[in-house]
Design a protein around this motif. Structure first.
Motif, short mmCIF file in Angstrom:
data_model
loop_
_atom_site.label_atom_id
_atom_site.label_comp_id
_atom_site.label_asym_id
_atom_site.label_seq_id
_atom_site.Cartn_x
_atom_site.Cartn_y
_atom_site.Cartn_z
N ALA A 82 1.46 8.31 12.59
CA ALA A 82 0.15 8.81 13.00
C ALA A 82 -0.21 10.08 12.24
CB ALA A 82 0.13 9.06 14.50
N ALA A 83 0.77 10.97 12.07
CA ALA A 83 0.52 12.21 11.34
C ALA A 83 0.19 11.92 9.88
CB ALA A 83 1.74 13.14 11.43
N ARG A 84 0.96 10.99 9.28
CA ARG A 84 0.70 10.64 7.88
C ARG A 84 -0.68 10.03 7.73
NH1 ARG A 84 1.10 5.97 5.70
NH2 ARG A 84 2.51 5.10 7.25
N GLU A 85 -1.04 9.12 8.64
CA GLU A 85 -2.36 8.48 8.58
C GLU A 85 -3.47 9.50 8.79
OE1 GLU A 85 -2.13 5.35 11.45
OE2 GLU A 85 -1.06 4.01 10.08
N GLU A 145 5.60 7.42 -1.97
CA GLU A 145 6.90 6.95 -2.42
C GLU A 145 7.99 7.32 -1.42
OE1 GLU A 145 7.64 8.23 -6.38
OE2 GLU A 145 5.75 7.47 -7.11
N ALA A 146 7.77 8.36 -0.61
CA ALA A 146 8.79 8.82 0.32
C ALA A 146 9.13 7.76 1.37
CB ALA A 146 8.36 10.12 0.98
N PRO A 147 8.16 7.15 2.08
CA PRO A 147 8.51 6.13 3.06
C PRO A 147 9.17 4.91 2.42
CG PRO A 147 6.30 6.93 3.49
CD PRO A 147 6.76 7.51 2.18
N SER A 149 8.70 6.68 12.50
CA SER A 149 8.32 6.72 13.91
C SER A 149 6.80 6.70 14.05
CB SER A 149 8.89 7.96 14.58
OG SER A 149 8.20 9.11 14.13
N ALA A 150 6.34 6.39 15.24
CA ALA A 150 4.91 6.31 15.50
C ALA A 150 4.24 7.66 15.30
CB ALA A 150 4.65 5.80 16.91
N ILE A 151 4.92 8.72 15.70
CA ILE A 151 4.36 10.06 15.57
C ILE A 151 4.21 10.42 14.10
CG2 ILE A 151 4.78 12.51 16.01
CD1 ILE A 151 6.19 11.64 18.60
N ALA A 182 0.82 -1.20 0.00
CA ALA A 182 0.00 0.00 0.00
C ALA A 182 0.86 1.26 0.00
CB ALA A 182 -0.92 0.00 1.21
N SER A 183 1.94 1.25 0.79
CA SER A 183 2.75 2.46 0.86
C SER A 183 3.52 2.69 -0.43
CB SER A 183 3.72 2.39 2.05
OG SER A 183 4.66 1.36 1.84
#
Length: 135
Positions: free
Chosen positions: A64-67, A45-47, A59-61, A39-40
């Motif tokens: 979470a921000a991306r989601e 494409e960045a991650p 990171s989780a933060i 999916a990513s």
């Protein structure tokens, strides 16, 4: 001594994924890494590029921000689609109302014309009487 501490710290971060106490268990990482990887790669494409270069795990933060941003974009698209559908529905209702009013007005005009034609015919024949004349 400092190098040993840094090495130990790096090893610990590798082990936990750099997420501290919110780190996932290795079984969870394997199970979840299959789906999000596909999916990513199609969505962001960045991650995927960062993971290929051997950079730090997201990171989780940041995740979470991306989601949250993805969710906001999805909601914005749904809202836009809903507003477009609502606008079309309102336009269609307005068009139907205008059509009904036009038909009613045409019917009224037809009745007026028919009555005027009848009166004109009676006048031509000389049989037309006003209300006062009828009394």
């Amino acid at each position: 001594n400092r190098k040993k501490k840094e090495k130990k710290k790096a090893k610990q971060q590798e082990k936990t994924g750099g997420e501290g106490m919110w780190a996932k268990a290795p079984e969870e990482e394997q199970g979840e890494s299959k789906e999000p990887a596909a999916a990513s790669s199609s969505k962001d494409e960045a991650p995927a590029a960062a993971a290929k270069k051997g950079a730090k795990k997201e990171s989780a933060i940041v995740k979470a921000a991306r989601e949250r941003l993805e969710q906001e974009q999805k909601l914005a698209e749904e809202k836009k689609a809903f507003e477009e559908a609502e606008r079309k529905r309102v336009e269609e209702e307005q068009r139907q109302i205008e059509e009904e009013e036009r038909k009613k007005e045409e019917e009224r005009q037809r009745k007026r014309d028919h009555k005027a034609a009848k009166i004109a015919k009676q006048k031509a024949e000389g049989t037309y009487l006003t209300k006062k004349q009828k009394e």
